[in-house]
Write a protein that holds these residues in place. Structure first.
Motif, PDB file in Angstrom:
ATOM      1  N   GLY A  12     -52.413 -67.563 -11.985  1.00 60.76           N
ATOM      2  CA  GLY A  12     -52.779 -68.221 -13.241  1.00 60.76           C
ATOM      3  C   GLY A  12     -53.279 -67.240 -14.282  1.00 60.76           C
ATOM      4  N   MET A  13     -54.063 -67.758 -15.222  1.00 64.84           N
ATOM      5  CA  MET A  13     -54.412 -66.958 -16.397  1.00 64.84           C
ATOM      6  C   MET A  13     -55.393 -65.840 -16.081  1.00 64.84           C
ATOM      7  N   ALA A  14     -56.434 -66.126 -15.292  1.00 61.27           N
ATOM      8  CA  ALA A  14     -57.449 -65.098 -15.024  1.00 61.27           C
ATOM      9  C   ALA A  14     -56.907 -64.022 -14.080  1.00 61.27           C
ATOM     10  N   GLU A  37     -49.370 -71.126  -6.129  1.00 58.52           N
ATOM     11  CA  GLU A  37     -49.018 -72.432  -5.575  1.00 58.52           C
ATOM     12  C   GLU A  37     -47.929 -73.109  -6.418  1.00 58.52           C
ATOM     13  N   GLU A  38     -47.985 -72.867  -7.753  1.00 64.77           N
ATOM     14  CA  GLU A  38     -46.983 -73.497  -8.623  1.00 64.77           C
ATOM     15  C   GLU A  38     -45.670 -72.717  -8.545  1.00 64.77           C
ATOM     16  N   GLN A  39     -44.596 -73.402  -8.989  1.00 65.75           N
ATOM     17  CA  GLN A  39     -43.260 -72.817  -8.866  1.00 65.75           C
ATOM     18  C   GLN A  39     -42.927 -71.851 -10.002  1.00 65.75           C
ATOM     19  N   ASP A  80     -45.780 -70.989  -2.912  1.00 64.53           N
ATOM     20  CA  ASP A  80     -46.167 -70.645  -1.542  1.00 64.53           C
ATOM     21  C   ASP A  80     -47.675 -70.326  -1.499  1.00 64.53           C
ATOM     22  N   PRO A  81     -48.507 -71.363  -1.387  1.00 60.96           N
ATOM     23  CA  PRO A  81     -49.959 -71.113  -1.418  1.00 60.96           C
ATOM     24  C   PRO A  81     -50.454 -70.391  -0.169  1.00 60.96           C
ATOM     25  N   ILE A  82     -51.532 -69.679  -0.334  1.00 62.92           N
ATOM     26  CA  ILE A  82     -52.213 -69.074   0.829  1.00 62.92           C
ATOM     27  C   ILE A  82     -53.052 -70.168   1.487  1.00 62.92           C
ATOM     28  N   THR A 109     -58.147 -68.823  -7.930  1.00 60.53           N
ATOM     29  CA  THR A 109     -57.469 -70.085  -7.601  1.00 60.53           C
ATOM     30  C   THR A 109     -57.761 -71.198  -8.609  1.00 60.53           C
ATOM     31  N   GLY A 110     -58.511 -70.884  -9.668  1.00 54.45           N
ATOM     32  CA  GLY A 110     -58.700 -71.861 -10.748  1.00 54.45           C
ATOM     33  C   GLY A 110     -59.442 -73.115 -10.320  1.00 54.45           C
ATOM     34  N   SER A 111     -59.047 -74.237 -10.918  1.00 53.90           N
ATOM     35  CA  SER A 111     -59.731 -75.508 -10.649  1.00 53.90           C
ATOM     36  C   SER A 111     -58.741 -76.606 -10.340  1.00 53.90           C
ATOM     37  N   LEU A 155     -62.393 -82.347 -25.073  1.00 54.87           N
ATOM     38  CA  LEU A 155     -61.315 -81.508 -25.614  1.00 54.87           C
ATOM     39  C   LEU A 155     -59.959 -81.844 -25.001  1.00 54.87           C
ATOM     40  N   LEU A 156     -59.925 -81.861 -23.677  1.00 55.13           N
ATOM     41  CA  LEU A 156     -58.644 -82.043 -22.983  1.00 55.13           C
ATOM     42  C   LEU A 156     -58.079 -83.441 -23.208  1.00 55.13           C
ATOM     43  N   GLY A 157     -58.967 -84.442 -23.148  1.00 54.96           N
ATOM     44  CA  GLY A 157     -58.527 -85.822 -23.327  1.00 54.96           C
ATOM     45  C   GLY A 157     -57.928 -86.024 -24.709  1.00 54.96           C
ATOM     46  N   VAL A 275     -62.382 -64.116  -9.737  1.00 59.02           N
ATOM     47  CA  VAL A 275     -62.467 -64.239 -11.199  1.00 59.02           C
ATOM     48  C   VAL A 275     -61.912 -65.605 -11.598  1.00 59.02           C
ATOM     49  N   GLY A 276     -62.298 -66.045 -12.787  1.00 59.49           N
ATOM     50  CA  GLY A 276     -61.712 -67.272 -13.325  1.00 59.49           C
ATOM     51  C   GLY A 276     -62.544 -68.496 -13.026  1.00 59.49           C
ATOM     52  N   GLU A 277     -61.897 -69.639 -13.149  1.00 62.76           N
ATOM     53  CA  GLU A 277     -62.609 -70.907 -13.011  1.00 62.76           C
ATOM     54  C   GLU A 277     -63.106 -71.169 -11.592  1.00 62.76           C
ATOM     55  N   LEU A 288     -63.206 -71.752 -19.787  1.00 62.94           N
ATOM     56  CA  LEU A 288     -62.420 -71.334 -20.955  1.00 62.94           C
ATOM     57  C   LEU A 288     -61.947 -69.904 -20.716  1.00 62.94           C
ATOM     58  N   VAL A 289     -60.850 -69.515 -21.398  1.00 66.37           N
ATOM     59  CA  VAL A 289     -60.263 -68.234 -20.997  1.00 66.37           C
ATOM     60  C   VAL A 289     -61.035 -66.996 -21.431  1.00 66.37           C
ATOM     61  N   ALA A 290     -61.729 -67.049 -22.583  1.00 72.51           N
ATOM     62  CA  ALA A 290     -62.370 -65.810 -23.054  1.00 72.51           C
ATOM     63  C   ALA A 290     -63.285 -65.199 -21.991  1.00 72.51           C
ATOM     64  N   PRO A 291     -64.190 -65.974 -21.375  1.00 78.16           N
ATOM     65  CA  PRO A 291     -65.030 -65.367 -20.336  1.00 78.16           C
ATOM     66  C   PRO A 291     -64.221 -64.877 -19.137  1.00 78.16           C
ATOM     67  N   LEU A 292     -63.151 -65.620 -18.806  1.00 77.72           N
ATOM     68  CA  LEU A 292     -62.364 -65.235 -17.632  1.00 77.72           C
ATOM     69  C   LEU A 292     -61.677 -63.890 -17.862  1.00 77.72           C
ATOM     70  N   TYR A 293     -61.237 -63.681 -19.102  1.00 78.94           N
ATOM     71  CA  TYR A 293     -60.597 -62.401 -19.420  1.00 78.94           C
ATOM     72  C   TYR A 293     -61.623 -61.262 -19.381  1.00 78.94           C
TER      73      TYR A 293
HETATM   74  C1  LIG Z   1     -54.262 -78.661 -21.227  1.00 77.35           C
HETATM   75  C2  LIG Z   1     -55.292 -77.570 -21.195  1.00 77.35           C
HETATM   76  C3  LIG Z   1     -55.752 -77.022 -22.415  1.00 77.35           C
HETATM   77  C4  LIG Z   1     -56.696 -76.005 -22.395  1.00 77.35           C
HETATM   78  N1  LIG Z   1     -57.109 -75.485 -23.584  1.00 77.35           N
HETATM   79  C5  LIG Z   1     -57.950 -74.433 -23.578  1.00 77.35           C
HETATM   80  C6  LIG Z   1     -58.330 -73.781 -24.809  1.00 77.35           C
HETATM   81  O1  LIG Z   1     -57.941 -74.199 -25.888  1.00 77.35           O
HETATM   82  N2  LIG Z   1     -59.125 -72.699 -24.735  1.00 77.35           N
HETATM   83  C7  LIG Z   1     -59.548 -72.188 -23.547  1.00 77.35           C
HETATM   84  O2  LIG Z   1     -60.237 -71.162 -23.540  1.00 77.35           O
HETATM   85  N3  LIG Z   1     -59.231 -72.772 -22.373  1.00 77.35           N
HETATM   86  C8  LIG Z   1     -58.442 -73.885 -22.362  1.00 77.35           C
HETATM   87  N4  LIG Z   1     -58.099 -74.463 -21.181  1.00 77.35           N
HETATM   88  C9  LIG Z   1     -58.682 -73.931 -19.908  1.00 77.35           C
HETATM   89  C10 LIG Z   1     -57.924 -72.723 -19.407  1.00 77.35           C
HETATM   90  O3  LIG Z   1     -56.559 -73.022 -19.286  1.00 77.35           O
HETATM   91  C11 LIG Z   1     -58.478 -72.306 -18.054  1.00 77.35           C
HETATM   92  O4  LIG Z   1     -59.815 -71.944 -18.241  1.00 77.35           O
HETATM   93  C12 LIG Z   1     -57.745 -71.129 -17.423  1.00 77.35           C
HETATM   94  O5  LIG Z   1     -56.383 -71.409 -17.260  1.00 77.35           O
HETATM   95  C13 LIG Z   1     -58.344 -70.809 -16.054  1.00 77.35           C
HETATM   96  O6  LIG Z   1     -57.698 -69.707 -15.509  1.00 77.35           O
HETATM   97  P1  LIG Z   1     -57.700 -69.461 -13.943  1.00 77.35           P
HETATM   98  O7  LIG Z   1     -56.808 -68.308 -13.667  1.00 77.35           O
HETATM   99  O8  LIG Z   1     -59.078 -69.428 -13.440  1.00 77.35           O
HETATM  100  O9  LIG Z   1     -57.050 -70.775 -13.350  1.00 77.35           O
HETATM  101  P2  LIG Z   1     -55.538 -71.260 -13.489  1.00 77.35           P
HETATM  102  O10 LIG Z   1     -54.929 -70.817 -14.758  1.00 77.35           O
HETATM  103  O11 LIG Z   1     -55.584 -72.706 -13.213  1.00 77.35           O
HETATM  104  O12 LIG Z   1     -54.811 -70.522 -12.301  1.00 77.35           O
HETATM  105  C14 LIG Z   1     -55.078 -70.778 -10.956  1.00 77.35           C
HETATM  106  C15 LIG Z   1     -53.778 -70.768 -10.204  1.00 77.35           C
HETATM  107  O13 LIG Z   1     -54.049 -70.616  -8.842  1.00 77.35           O
HETATM  108  C16 LIG Z   1     -53.126 -71.363  -8.090  1.00 77.35           C
HETATM  109  N5  LIG Z   1     -53.656 -71.578  -6.743  1.00 77.35           N
HETATM  110  C17 LIG Z   1     -54.683 -72.361  -6.386  1.00 77.35           C
HETATM  111  N6  LIG Z   1     -54.881 -72.280  -5.047  1.00 77.35           N
HETATM  112  C18 LIG Z   1     -53.961 -71.421  -4.561  1.00 77.35           C
HETATM  113  C19 LIG Z   1     -53.645 -70.924  -3.264  1.00 77.35           C
HETATM  114  N7  LIG Z   1     -54.336 -71.278  -2.193  1.00 77.35           N
HETATM  115  N8  LIG Z   1     -52.609 -70.059  -3.170  1.00 77.35           N
HETATM  116  C20 LIG Z   1     -51.893 -69.676  -4.236  1.00 77.35           C
HETATM  117  N9  LIG Z   1     -52.163 -70.111  -5.482  1.00 77.35           N
HETATM  118  C21 LIG Z   1     -53.181 -70.968  -5.641  1.00 77.35           C
HETATM  119  C22 LIG Z   1     -52.980 -72.621  -8.919  1.00 77.35           C
HETATM  120  O14 LIG Z   1     -51.794 -73.286  -8.615  1.00 77.35           O
HETATM  121  C23 LIG Z   1     -52.997 -72.060 -10.332  1.00 77.35           C
HETATM  122  O15 LIG Z   1     -51.695 -71.806 -10.818  1.00 77.35           O
HETATM  123  C24 LIG Z   1     -57.190 -75.513 -21.158  1.00 77.35           C
HETATM  124  C25 LIG Z   1     -56.738 -76.068 -19.950  1.00 77.35           C
HETATM  125  C26 LIG Z   1     -55.816 -77.091 -19.955  1.00 77.35           C
HETATM  126  C27 LIG Z   1     -55.364 -77.688 -18.651  1.00 77.35           C
END
Ligand SMILES: Cc1cc2nc3c(=O)[nH]c(=O)nc-3n(C[C@H](O)[C@H](O)[C@H](O)COP(=O)(O)OP(=O)(O)OC[C@H]3O[C@@H](n4cnc5c(N)ncnc54)[C@H](O)[C@@H]3O)c2cc1C
Ligand code: SF4
Length: 809
Positions: A12-14, A37-39, A80-82, A109-111, A155-157, A275-277, A288-293
């Protein structure tokens, strides 16, 4: 020497940003393996809202294509998740049975979206808004269902609700608090936001607690704690997120609310980082992404260290939010609610519909809320980050947009080099200016590639564009974006290439210009089909497969899969014989709804697809293009023959115009109207082309829009005769056809290029004007009646209307 092995869980993003930072520092030191995990390859989750709102396609939001992983020697396993980590042996195991050893393990792994545990939550049609799959579900549902409810007015809603409105659904938002975005806005700003969004068509139910999701297999509605209820065929739950920590927990890694990390992003287990959510730092989990980056950058510098240099640590971040809904400018940062130790400056302007609040503690800005005008946001954020002492500052230097004449001054020019322009990616004005100068950058896209500025939410794009113009001294075109994610070429490049190289087919354009994807996408195929027809109207054979479903089938698909037919009534005029035929057809085919449209035509709604050819045959009338990228209707008022005020024959002129331009392919739909006097009963002021009769003359207005982006038309010219009206429309529309990008309404095009440039092109240069009119005549000469073609051809009837499923784009 063996490369050190990094395994990243979470594509994902972080996680991927951390890898990008590592590659910047050490290109060859590590062998990197990524599990997702996503395709999909890594995409910009933030821009899912734009996909839903129709401003981007799924392909457009991919951050790193598969080729990026290959080019950097990264092994990527998607879908293919771990499922297990052995932290002692330092090995991870994937669902498909892969086993990978690591030296450093990154958890990102985000949220997961939080789903309220309500009775009925498992029903079909109840979803979250988190990934591409959710977005696709909403887009599919909108093809069949009409009523959507969004639980959560954050925000999201609200972004989901805006997207669903754009998908033509009725949208109700249910929120438990008494004002919207209560985690980011105070109640004044929350109320203003509600009023704005209500105007856009959303309905709100505040102070409402949902207690049950109704329906048998699929959702049919919601019940609330006050026993009231609401109908809904789609429910989007946007009430919060839960860090995705199951894997970490079962692997013995310390988890509190999320995976606990220290200032170096280390977990309690050696060589495992987060790192990340999914990470919790000093008790805070960021969403939000700024702190994650920022976290990613710190972790990258740690992993790449030689052990000798002094390394930065992560001390936490200031968070800020911008709502990505057009027409609703909202910014919120830091501590926005007043406390005992804070004072605040508030400016509430009912006339401008703006609200600004700056919260101050110990002479420093600690929070802000901006509504309606967010131009001060970057500056306030920078002051918060640098803890600037504001005791000697005037209100005008805190909020430059409020200064006398402030609107005219450039806020970007006034920024310091160290001020942040792109909050998501932490890119300063100085960094952007240096990149433009040192690397000779000329487009916003290049700045994005080079510095990351505006690569995430895109909220700072106007500032980046302005900075580019200020630094280069050149006018910057904001549309120098690629046509779509399948190519790096812009609309203009593609049209130029078609002309210069004499390209004749959609596939040929893709091949010659090196499209990334073989078949293109739903964004580029229709655009290429349009451009090819524009450049060679006489030679090009339209490609129906490159058109949207409505245009392929020549009728408007409805939310239940049936179609509507709008018999063409030129100028809105009909007669008893046409009305009888329409009534007979409505009886014969059991048409469930007969309705008069906003464009003064009769709509027959609910016709089964296979009946369409017979309906057209029985009607014996052409059908209106109630769906196409072409002339829709010419609305008319009753005019001089019947009205006391009319000085001109609006009906006669409307009919002539509608007959002349019927079936013309245009970049987007075109609506027209003719009113016989300035009372404007045909609403000429909000049409793409609006004609208004005045004593002995006609005024021609252009660029009006009565839809989401409401815009008044502007006066193009005043002419004496109907012939001059037609000539002017021809020159204007042909210039629009040639200059606007595909899917750009006249209103957006005129805002972008300015009316003066259009006037110059179609009036100041007689030869150019004649040539435009001539090219228009050629385009019009190619018009055929698609309905009679189908009625007369058994082959076409079978091909288009027999027993095939319709997949709408
Ligand atoms: C619709 C929407 C709008 C948003 N708008 C904003 C915005 O305007 N500004 C902002 O700052 N933030 C915004 N956000 C939040 C931002 O997208 C998240 O904070 C950011 O994507 C988190 O990054 P991450 O890498 O921690 O998690 P993610 O980007 O969710 O990445 C985590 C990835 O890990 C994968 N994963 C999980 N478990 C496993 C496993 N066991 N094995 C393999 N892979 C796995 C998941 O499938 C996922 O793809 C928004 C979010 C959404 C949903
Ligand atoms: S626009 Fe003028 S002429 Fe036409 S119907 Fe209205 S009042 Fe009458």
């Amino acid at each position: 020497m063996r490369q050190e092995r990094i395994v990243l869980i979470g594509n994902g993003m972080a996680g991927i940003r951390t890898i990008e930072e590592i590659l910047k520092l050490e290109k060859n030191r590590f062998h990197i393996t990524v599990f997702g995990e996503e395709q999909h390859p890594n995409y910009n989750r933030i821009l899912l809202s734009s996909v839903l709102q129709g401003d981007a396609g799924v392909d457009d939001i991919v951050l790193n294509e598969y080729s990026w992983y290959e080019d950097n020697g990264i092994d990527l396993f998607t879908g293919d998740p771990i499922i297990k980590i052995d932290t002692k042996k330092q090995v991870v195991y994937s669902r498909s049975g892969l086993k990978k050893p690591y030296d450093h393990l990154l958890l990102a792994t985000g949220s997961n979206p939080f789903m309220l545990p309500l009775p009925g939550v498992e029903k079909e049609g109840v979803i979250a808004f988190r990934n591409i799959g959710d977005c696709e579900t909403m887009m599919e549902a909108a093809e069949t269902y009409k009523k959507a409810a969004v639980i959560g007015g954050g925000l999201l809603g609200l972004e989901a609700a805006r997207g669903l409105l754009n998908l033509n659904m009725d949208v109700d938002v249910i929120h438990i608090a008494d004002h919207l975005m209560d985690r980011q806005l105070d109640s004044d700003a929350g109320k203003m936001l509600k009023a704005e969004l209500e105007q856009q068509g959303m309905r709100f139910h505040l102070n409402k607690q949902t207690v049950k999701i109704n329906g048998r297999k699929r959702v049919t509605g919601l019940t609330f704690s006050d026993q009231s209820s609401l109908k809904a065929d789609l429910v989007v739950m946007a009430v919060g997120i839960q860090p995705n920590v199951g894997l970490a927990k079962q692997s013995g890694i310390k988890v509190d609310r999320a995976i606990v990390v220290n200032d170096c992003m280390e977990t309690n287990v050696s060589n495992v980082y987060a790192v990340g959510e999914c990470a919790e730092h000093r008790g805070i989990v960021y969403g939000l992404v700024a702190p994650l980056y920022e976290q990613g950058k710190i972790l990258a510098s740690r992993l790449c260290s030689t052990g000798k240099e002094e390394l930065p640590v992560y001390e936490g971040s200031i968070v800020y939010t911008k709502l990505k809904v057009s027409g609703a400018e909202v910014f919120s940062a830091g501590q926005f609610i007043d406390g005992e130790e804070t004072k605040s400056i508030r400016i509430h302007d009912d006339f401008e519909n703006t609200f600004k609040k700056v919260v101050i503690r110990d002479n420093c800005v600690v929070g802000a809320v901006l509504f309606g005008d967010t131009s001060d946001s970057s500056r306030l954020l920078s002051m918060m980050r640098s803890k600037t002492d504001i005791s000697q500052m005037s209100k005008a230097s805190l909020l430059p947009s409020e200064a006398e004449g402030g609107q005219g001054e450039s806020l970007v020019a006034a920024m310091e080099d160290g001020d942040t322009v792109c909050g998501c990616n932490g890119v300063t004005k100085g960094e952007i200016v240096c990149a433009i100068k040192d690397q000779g950058l000329t487009t916003v896209n290049e700045i994005k590639q080079c510095t990351n500025a505006s690569r995430s939410c895109g909220g700072c794009k106007p500032e980046v564009t302005e900075l580019l113009a200020l630094t280069t001294g050149e006018e910057v075109s904001t549309v120098a974006e690629p046509l779509c994610g399948c190519t790096t070429h812009t609309h203009e490049d593609v049209v130029a290439a078609i002309k210069e190289m004499g390209l004749s087919y959609v596939r040929e354009v893709m091949n010659v210009l090196g499209w990334h994807s073989e078949a293109g996408c739903s964004k580029c195929r229709p655009a290429l089909n349009y451009y090819l027809g524009l450049v060679s109207p006489l030679q090009y054979k339209d490609d129906p497969n490159s058109r949207f479903v409505n245009e392929r089938l020549h009728a408007n698909i409805q939310n239940d899969g049936t179609f509507s037919v709008v018999p063409r009534m030129y100028g809105g005029v009909t007669n008893p014989s046409q009305l009888r035929k329409i009534a007979d057809v409505a009886d014969k085919y059991n048409v469930p709804l007969v309705k008069v449209t906003g464009g003064q035509r009769i709509d027959l709604l609910g016709i089964e697809k296979e009946h369409l050819p017979n309906v057209w045959k029985d009607l014996g009338m052409r059908s209106g293009y109630a769906y196409g990228k072409t002339l829709r209707t010419v609305k008319t008022c009753v005019g001089k023959d019947f009205c006391r005020f009319g000085t001109q024959d609006s009906i006669g002129l409307g009919i002539t115009i509608e007959k002349k331009y019927e079936g013309l392919n245009t970049p987007h739909k075109v609506k027209m109207a003719v009113s016989a006097c300035p009372r404007n009963c045909a609403e000429s002021g909000i049409k793409d082309v609006g004609i208004v009769g005045v004593e002995g003359a006609w005024e021609i207005y252009v660029g009006g829009n009565g839809g989401v982006d409401l815009r008044s038309a502007e006066l193009l010219c005043k002419v004496q005769t109907s012939e001059e009206v037609l000539e002017t429309i021809s020159a204007f529309l042909q210039y629009y056809r040639e200059q606007a990008t595909y899917l750009e309404r006249t209103s957006h095009w005129i805002t972008r290029v300015g009316l003066d440039s259009i006037k110059q092109a179609i009036f100041d240069d007689g030869i150019g004007r004649d040539a435009l009119i001539e090219r228009m005549e050629i385009a019009l000469s190619m018009h055929e009646d698609p309905w009679s073609e189908i009625v007369d051809s058994d082959e076409k009837k079978t091909e288009l209307f027999k027993n095939k499923s319709v997949i709408a784009h």
